[in-house]
Design an enzyme around this catalytic site. Structure first.
Site, PDB file in Angstrom:
ATOM      1  N   ILE A  29      23.116 -11.015 -26.517  1.00  0.00           N
ATOM      2  CA  ILE A  29      23.234 -12.437 -26.178  1.00  0.00           C
ATOM      3  C   ILE A  29      24.223 -12.658 -25.041  1.00  0.00           C
ATOM      4  O   ILE A  29      24.014 -13.523 -24.187  1.00  0.00           O
ATOM      5  CB  ILE A  29      23.629 -13.254 -27.424  1.00  0.00           C
ATOM      6  CG1 ILE A  29      22.573 -13.092 -28.528  1.00  0.00           C
ATOM      7  CG2 ILE A  29      23.813 -14.715 -27.065  1.00  0.00           C
ATOM      8  CD1 ILE A  29      21.150 -13.405 -28.088  1.00  0.00           C
ATOM      9  N   GLU A  30      25.287 -11.879 -25.016  1.00  0.00           N
ATOM     10  CA  GLU A  30      26.294 -12.043 -23.966  1.00  0.00           C
ATOM     11  C   GLU A  30      25.802 -11.566 -22.601  1.00  0.00           C
ATOM     12  O   GLU A  30      26.018 -12.237 -21.590  1.00  0.00           O
ATOM     13  CB  GLU A  30      27.567 -11.278 -24.328  1.00  0.00           C
ATOM     14  CG  GLU A  30      28.328 -11.828 -25.520  1.00  0.00           C
ATOM     15  CD  GLU A  30      29.044 -13.121 -25.204  1.00  0.00           C
ATOM     16  OE1 GLU A  30      29.061 -13.531 -24.034  1.00  0.00           O
ATOM     17  OE2 GLU A  30      29.592 -13.734 -26.138  1.00  0.00           O
TER      18      GLU A  30
END
Length: 359
Positions: free
Chosen positions: A216-217
């Site tokens: 996600i990052e």
């Protein structure tokens, strides 16, 4: 097509350290650091706008590697989330030569981002024996690309068969787009799996959670940067999460940019910060599932912001959380947290984590 895309300004998480029992502390030196970075980014974006035009500003971000070369007239863009590589040039002298060089360099880019300046046109891209994109891109014969000869042959094929032309403002933009293999995300995840398992065991943090946060990052982009100067695979900020982790380890100061751009250091630091949230700041949450939801949200927006969703008093917040079921905690954080980004973050990381239980 309008392409005013400033990847650097895409919202990316700032890892804020907060025990929940104290107010966040104002540090003037952090503001100075951030202001200095903002000035640098503003100048860089202004240079790109002057050369490419206002609708063509493209700058590196958490999931986007963007490198300029050829006096800023040529650029390489790897979108690690979508799995596409685009090489573009507005060179008016020999655009195909500029494209060819940039294609070869991008296909062979090394795995160590520490010495690469994404905010200049410096030709400082380091090559390595196994390129970062090895196995994630196949040439026109279906083969992975490891050496310069194969990269050059593929570049020639692309220019001869896939060259595209478009007009933007006063510029003619020549480009080629290269698709990555469908499972490019899994290939990068497997690349970092030994480091993730090592950190998971060291800090008693679930490996699937580490992988989900990395996805996600940064979509497993080791060159990841953000508007908040969050760095690397787990988007660690030097003066917040980095400072907390160094303090936990008894180290003075904060990690350097080069330290955090090293994938193993980045994964270790990000995981150590998860352990601080899990075992210190949010340890008062009894149910492990509820605590995991709180830790995920806190990784994005800070532990203090999580507790304040339930009460401005730390002890009352813990009591309220402990009186709820894990599903009720999840629903509360995804619906009542004041930050829309943090609400979405918990949803996205929780969904992603399910796919990594098999790793």
């Amino acid at each position: 097509m309008k392409k005013k895309f400033i990847a650097l300004l895409v919202i990316a998480p700032l890892l804020v350290s907060c025990s929940g029992s104290k107010k966040e502390v104002f540090h003037e030196e952090w503001v100075k650091d951030t202001n200095g970075f903002d000035i640098l980014m503003g100048q860089f974006a202004h240079n790109i706008e002057n050369i490419w035009g206002i609708n063509e500003v493209l700058i590196a971000g958490p999931k986007d590697y963007v490198k300029y070369s050829d006096n800023y007239y040529t650029r390489s863009h790897i979108n690690f989330e979508k799995g596409s590589i685009t090489i573009e040039t507005i060179s008016g002298t020999d655009p195909t030569a500029s494209l060819r060089q940039a294609i070869v360099t991008t296909l062979l880019i090394g795995e160590d981002p520490g010495n690469v300046d994404l905010y200049s046109d410096a030709n400082d891209v380091q090559l390595s024996k196994e390129p970062l994109l090895y196995g994630q891109v196949l040439d026109n014969t279906g083969q992975p690309i490891r050496w310069q000869g194969r990269a050059a042959s593929f570049a020639d094929y692309l220019i001869q068969n896939k060259l595209q032309r478009r007009v933007s403002g006063l510029h003619v933009i020549w480009s080629v787009t290269i698709p990555m293999v469908p499972n490019h995300l899994d290939k990068r995840a497997h690349k970092y799996l030994p480091m993730v398992r090592k950190a998971a065991e060291k800090y008693n943090v679930d490996a699937s959670l580490i992988l989900a946060i990395m996805q996600i990052e940064s979509s497993f982009n080791p060159y990841a940067v953000s508007h908040a100067d969050a760095l690397g695979l787990m988007q660690v900020v030097q003066h917040s999460a980095g400072l907390d982790v160094f303090r936990m380890k008894g180290k003075w100061g904060k990690p350097s940019r080069s330290y955090l751009f090293d994938p193993e250091n980045n994964i270790d630091t990000g995981t150590a910060y998860l352990s601080i949230l899990q075992d210190n700041y949010l340890a008062g949450i009894v149910n492990p599932v509820s605590r995991r939801y709180a830790v995920i949200t806190a990784y994005n927006g800070g532990a203090g912001s999580v507790l304040r969703v339930f009460s401005s008093d730390k002890d009352r917040a813990f009591a309220q959380i402990n009186a709820l079921s894990p599903d009720e905690v999840y629903q509360t954080l995804t619906k009542r947290h004041p930050s829309a980004e943090s609400r979405r973050y918990l949803y996205k990381v929780s969904n992603a984590q399910r796919s990594y239980h098999r790793f």
